[in-house]
Design an enzyme around this catalytic site. Sequence first.
Site: not given
Ligand code: DON
Length: 578
Positions: A109, A386, A404, A457
């Site tokens: 991350r 993501t 992501t 996240s």
């Molecule tokens: O880490 C997270 O929870 C978000 N940054 C995830 C973003 C995400 O899944 C957007 N996509 N569809």
Amino acid sequence: MKKIYAILLLSLFILSQCKQNESNLLKTVTLKRQANEGVVAANGMVVTAHPIATKIGLDVLKKGGNAFDAAVAVKYALAVVLPKAGNLGGGGYLIYRTSDGEKGALDFRETAPAAASRDMFIEAKTDSVMKQKALLGHLATCTPGTVDGMDKIHKKFCTLPFQTLIQPAIDVAKNGFAISDYDAWTFNRAQKEFRKVNDSSMIFISKKPWKKGDSLIQNDLSKTLERIRDNGRDGFYKGETAQYVIDEINSGGGILRKEDLENYSSKWRKPIEGIYRDSFNIISMPPSSSGGIIIVQLLKGSNAYDFKEMGHNTSKTVHIMTELQRRAYADRAEHMGDLDFYEVPIEMLLDEEYIATRNASINMEKATPSSEIKAGKVDKIESLETTHFSIVDKEGNAVSITTTLVGYFGCKVLVDNAGFFLNNEMNNFSLKPGFPNIFGLVGGEANAIAPGKRMLSSMSPTIVEKNGDLFMVLGTPGGSTIINVNYQNIVNVIDHGMTMQEAVNAKKHHSQWLPDAIVMEEDALDSLTISKLKEMGHTSFRVVEQLGRTEAILIRPDGSYEGAADNKRTGDAIAGGY
Ligand code: DON
């Protein structure tokens, strides 16, 4: 149509490869594919969001690489063919299980730069949150983790030289590839924001709309990938690439510095585990993700209910799931953040007695408004874009990776000369206690911004064991909905007896404490079910185009693999096996 064409091409390719490799067919299992199953294969399975990435991963497995080799190749391929999410400029998580049963997690991350501070997005005079600044442009960016993550995976598990694994991505970046309808749609949709934070010469900015079949050649990105190929992680975090990143950041008033890049380090962590329905062990991502804890909380809470008897997506099942979800997401908001900065009470949150206490307040007939739900009390706190891919090799090594940039194309800044997008991960911190992020999630102290800290996240790459053996590998994008989509996919297979493909295709619903609402895919719930839920006190319903985009693998009883890509909705996901 494009999907059928892509599947046809991939199948032809796989068939031709299978013919060449007939002598290598390693497992002798009967590969009878049922109509309701996804792609079935005996020796290896790769499920990604893009046909080129799936093919590259499959090639690695066929050459004798293991699931980790394939994962590194796929990850770099996605950085090229899925610019909106694939990423060098973002981060993510790995959950793995080796063929001898060793399990682990890697947290790559992003981290907040050293110059970040708790209230940096709060306007002092008005005390209001400058939420756009945490979404669009240079200030939204945190230190990327992907390249360091791949480096750690390669050093620990891979059997093929790194140069071999990254080369296919370099070739695609250099030679270009024909974009799909879906790519064209996303590129066109982001034009306005691209123009706000980039020069007009930026390669994704186009005077006329992008269309299917246009060739995307990414020369700057190919050179960045070559520097990574030749110098490993230093080819990204130091030297020319790092300088391009810093020049870019400085040109737009960001706070990322050279030292942030140099100091970045991904971390091996102990996965979250928990038992479901006696025989199934869930292995998922610990903080800095909230995903593993919540999935295990939800499943442990679900042990008290017979979903099989209650039925799939019936008012009873949706009611119970919603009640479990609002309690778990309330805990998320209060208690979860980066483990290195905040003591997340993991043991308490997963404790059977604690779960039983939370369940005790669930009324079978009546909704509890979220305003009446608070996070569990802890005596001592000892704390939109993501992509996911799943891979299993012939030995049974399993890799589950979700990565992501947060929003599609992250903060929309393409690093000049280096050709990759930067994340807008600042948005995943709690910018101000109680202020919702782009996914409507609220948080407090546990997820406040601090230098070097990882933002909370929902990404939850997950692996499930059955009686100690590998059973399922899954994950999905979807921000805050990721957790519930994974939860329902697991329940769909285990309780409702679905194949992996049926589970992925099944319509999903989602609730997350605040806002107090049931969000669902069209036709997920019929009108009678909705009226019954309304009678129970669930007042707010919202239909969205899709929840999640799962890429999953199920181990069939004969030991072969069923790969299921989410191809009922938008996107180009595809499973490939051999
Ligand atoms: O880490 C997270 O929870 C978000 N940054 C995830 C973003 C995400 O899944 C957007 N996509 N569809």
